[in-house]
Design an enzyme around this catalytic site. Structure first.
Site, short mmCIF file in Angstrom:
data_model
loop_
_atom_site.label_atom_id
_atom_site.label_comp_id
_atom_site.label_asym_id
_atom_site.label_seq_id
_atom_site.Cartn_x
_atom_site.Cartn_y
_atom_site.Cartn_z
N CYS A 78 1.11 -1.61 -0.19
CA CYS A 78 -0.27 0.00 -0.15
C CYS A 78 0.97 1.31 0.07
CB CYS A 78 -1.05 -0.14 1.67
SG CYS A 78 -2.17 0.93 0.75
N HIS A 205 -3.02 -5.24 1.85
CA HIS A 205 -2.42 -4.98 2.72
C HIS A 205 -2.71 -7.62 3.49
CE1 HIS A 205 -2.38 -1.59 4.53
NE2 HIS A 205 -2.71 -1.34 3.58
N GLU A 207 -0.96 -8.53 5.09
CA GLU A 207 -0.20 -8.72 6.42
C GLU A 207 -1.84 -8.72 7.22
OE1 GLU A 207 -0.28 -4.45 6.01
OE2 GLU A 207 0.19 -6.22 4.86
#
EC number: 3.5.1.2
Length: 250
Positions: A78, A205, A207
């Site tokens: 991002c 994302h 994560e």
């Protein structure tokens, strides 16, 4: 093996947790000298303008450019994608400093504002082929950028049907101030993940999901980087800072 995570702002804790799940040591990076001890670097998602200001305050940009130029793997998610791009548009007034190295043009807020964040299934054939698992990945897009152009040396890893994504968000990011023309938009695809040499970038994302395949894919890049292939002869610290004074995205 230690992987650095730029820990100025954003989702660095989530990347740290993902690395722990695959048995890798993560190191929070806040000072230039800390980069010497890591084999790869993750630049997390967050507020790119704030991250840029903090990186400039801590004099991190010369060291980050050096790290990229040495050939050590770097992954930007991002906001990290914006940092790694050679060119960016949709910036705030005055622009921001970039690290560069990735031959692409990125739109900082391609999908719109915070309320236009969304999740979408994206095809990830390269990641699935190397890391296993299903052929699709659930991408989390939070005020996400989009990759508008890529150079010939850039490998596209994932695309997204942007028209469907925009229509699924609360407000179309291309809606006119007067409510739009009402005309049906043609379907368009936007690039959301790329790889170029030692650089990996995703507009979403990973994560923030339980699927760690993007982290293991990046770890594979780190393991495949041989120390004798790293070019330490060139230094980006002598290069002038890159600033982009571009139109504000409306």
């Amino acid at each position: 093996m230690a992987i650095g995570i730029l820990a100025l702002q954003g989702s660095f804790n989530e990347h740290m947790a993902a690395l722990r799940r695959i048995g890798v040591t993560g190191v929070e990076i806040r000072k230039p000298e800390q980069l010497r001890s890591v084999k790869g670097l993750i630049i997390p998602g967050g507020e790119s303008t704030t991250m840029a200001k903090l990186a400039e305050y801590h004099n991190l940009f010369p060291a980050l450019r050096d790290f990229v130029r040495t050939g050590k793997p770097v992954w930007g998610t991002c906001a990290g994608l914006i940092f790694l791009a050679d060119r960016a548009t949709g910036q705030k007034a005055g622009g921001q400093e970039l690290i560069g190295g990735l031959n692409c043009l990125v739109h900082r807020n391609y999908f719109g504002s915070q309320i236009q964040s969304f999740e979408a299934e994206i095809a990830v054939p390269e990641v699935a082929a190397t890391e296993g698992g299903p052929p699709r990945f659930r991408g989390v897009f939070i005020r996400a950028p989009g990759i508008l152009q890529v150079g010939p040396e850039v490998q596209v890893l994932a695309k997204l049907n942007a028209t469907a994504a925009k229509s699924s968000s609360k407000v179309s990011c291309f809606q006119e101030e007067d409510g739009g023309s009402g005309e049906e938009e043609e379907e368009e695809e936007v690039v959301v993940a790329v790889k170029q040499g030692n650089l990996l970038a995703t507009a979403f994302h990973p994560e923030l999901t339980a699927d760690v395949r993007w982290h293991t894919y990046f770890l594979r890049m780190v393991k495949e980087t041989r120390e004798d292939e790293i070019d330490i002869s060139s230094s980006s610290s002598q290069q002038p800072a890159k600033y982009y004074d571009l139109p504000i995205f409306q």
